[in-house]
Design a protein around this motif. Structure first.
Motif, PDB file in Angstrom:
ATOM      1  N   ASP A 299       0.881  -1.206   0.020  1.00  0.00           N
ATOM      2  CA  ASP A 299       0.081  -0.059  -0.041  1.00  0.00           C
ATOM      3  C   ASP A 299       0.797   1.281   0.017  1.00  0.00           C
ATOM      4  O   ASP A 299       0.634   2.069  -0.928  1.00  0.00           O
ATOM      5  N   HIS A 303       0.439   3.819  -2.950  1.00  0.00           N
ATOM      6  CA  HIS A 303      -0.128   5.005  -2.760  1.00  0.00           C
ATOM      7  C   HIS A 303       0.727   6.284  -2.080  1.00  0.00           C
ATOM      8  O   HIS A 303       0.866   7.322  -2.637  1.00  0.00           O
ATOM      9  N   GLN A 307       2.089  10.101  -3.555  1.00  0.00           N
ATOM     10  CA  GLN A 307       1.781  11.190  -2.840  1.00  0.00           C
ATOM     11  C   GLN A 307       3.024  12.117  -2.561  1.00  0.00           C
ATOM     12  O   GLN A 307       3.252  13.299  -2.539  1.00  0.00           O
TER      13      GLN A 307
END
Length: 450
Positions: A299, A303, A307
């Motif tokens: 994860d 993600h 970012q």
């Protein structure tokens, strides 16, 4: 630190910024929480006695720190043990630095066994490596060409990459050049190397992020390997025999994990080294695979990192451009000793007279054969003459853009002379400017520019 042609240092010296000039010994350095060297404690006293930090207030060191490694041993001296794992220490530094510079002397090119081991220890960090061929002013041009070829051949046998490592040729000290024939080459190479070093602070955050991703992937693969070994171990009898069998068949385990989890072979640790490490481990104490923890890592990679990339980019655009300043980096930036000053498009920069005027009578003769109307020739007629230079259209298009100052799609006699001057600059091997320098503006157009 003392510098000389003979072996002057057998120490790792971290040259860093400090308000007060001084030296910090290795044992004190590894317990200092403000310095990034605490993990070096693992290499023991034999190494720490040969590790120091030289601190001094210097503008260059405000943005970069330099690690100077001991000279590489060659000949008989290679048989003398250093008392610590030299290659392992270099590997530790290689994982954490932004740039690795290998130095060679133009008149002493042999790559010793230790140097060969060192370069192999830097495997997987080839993107950080640069090579400097120093003292190149001590040999003639023809010899230099042969030395450069020999260096590339030697490196090609040790560094297993399809790309060639960037080599900078020059004389990197403040003494007069012994053989000044290649002065321009040395200047250009020095500027390229300085630009490469100066850009390091700008991309430091992204490189740290890159290292984080690399480590996360390696940790994930490590978890798969350890849990596979744990799963294969018997619960009671025959543990030692099974352990030997598993260590010997580690290559097969790698292959199985690779197929099961679609992992690239490049993400696996070195097989021989892993086998050596596993010999001393108790497999029954290994942890089983925790799929939840792996999901967290996946994860993060999918993600959080994306970012972070956006945030880092935003931060970089908002901050002023970070560059290494001071010292030799500023010695050649401005003034008549800047690289290429007074050459190519910079020719005539200090002259009162327009530099193009020297050859303008010759360009005027051509201009009046191209059927000017109201003192101007059309783009089509100018093109017929300009393509004779045999320069590609992309270059001629740039020259046209620079020369057509009033942007009317036509050239008057001064603009035509300027276009020919820029063609001459390019044919002589110089780069064209992105914007027309003030000294190249035709006299009649200078008021328009103001």
């Amino acid at each position: 630190m003392r510098i000389g042609p003979e072996p002057t240092t057998d120490s790792f010296i971290a040259v860093m910024y400090g308000q007060v000039e001084g030296i910090i010994p290795g044992n004190a350095l590894v317990v200092d929480p403000k310095k990034p060297f605490r993990k070096l404690n693992a290499f023991g006293n034999a190494f720490l006695n040969r590790f120091v930090c030289a601190q001094l207030p210097n503008p260059v060191l405000e943005s970069i720190s330099v690690i100077d490694t001991p000279g590489i041993l060659s000949g008989e001296k290679q048989r003398i043990s250093r008392g610590y794992d030299f290659a392992a220490v270099l590997e530790w530094f290689a994982e954490r630095v932004d740039r690795i510079i290998l130095l060679f002397d133009a008149h002493k090119l042999d790559i010793s066994d230790e140097f060969s081991e060192v370069i192999k220890a830097l495997k997987n960090h080839e993107d950080k490596m640069r090579v400097v061929l120093n003292k190149a002013d001590q040999i003639e041009t023809q010899q230099l060409m042969r030395v450069y070829g020999a260096l590339m051949w030697s490196l090609g046998k040790i560094v297993n990459t399809p790309e060639v490592i960037r080599v900078y040729i020059g004389s990197f000290w403040s003494h007069p050049l012994l053989i000044p024939d290649n002065r321009k080459l040395f200047e250009a190479e020095e500027q390229d190397l300085f630009r490469d070093i100066q850009s390091l602070p700008r991309n430091a955050a992204l490189r740290k992020l890159n290292d984080l991703i690399k480590r996360a992937r390696l940790a994930k693969v490590h978890a798969y390997i350890i849990s596979s070994l744990k799963k294969e171990m018997p619960s009671v009898f025959g543990k030692d025999n099974k352990k030997k069998e598993l260590v010997n068949n580690l290559a097969e385990i790698y292959g199985r994990i690779e197929r099961e989890h679609q992992i690239s072979p490049g993400d696996f640790p070195n097989l021989k080294r892993m086998q050596d490490q596993l010999q001393a481990q108790d497999f029954s104490k290994f942890q089983p695979l925790k799929s939840k923890l792996l999901e967290v890592v996946d994860d993060m990679l999918a993600h959080d990192i994306a970012q972070l990339m956006v945030l880092v980019r935003q931060e970089e655009t908002q901050r002023p451009v970070q560059m290494v300043k001071g010292g030799a980096f500023e010695g050649t930036l401005h003034g008549p000793f800047g690289h290429g000053y007074g050459e190519g498009a910079g020719e005539g920069i200090d002259d009162a007279e327009w530099v193009v005027a020297r050859d303008k009578p010759m360009y005027d003769e051509i201009f009046y054969t191209l059927s000017p109307v109201d003192g101007k020739i059309t783009g089509a007629n100018a093109k017929k003459e300009m393509v004779r230079s045999k320069l590609p259209n992309s270059v001629l298009g740039k020259i046209w853009k620079l020369a057509d100052i009033d942007k009317d799609g036509m050239l008057d006699d001064e603009e035509f002379a300027l276009a020919n001057h820029l063609i001459k600059v390019k044919l002589e091997g110089h780069e064209l400017p992105n914007e027309l320098p003030a000294h190249l503006l035709p006299p009649s157009k200078r008021k328009m520019a103001e």
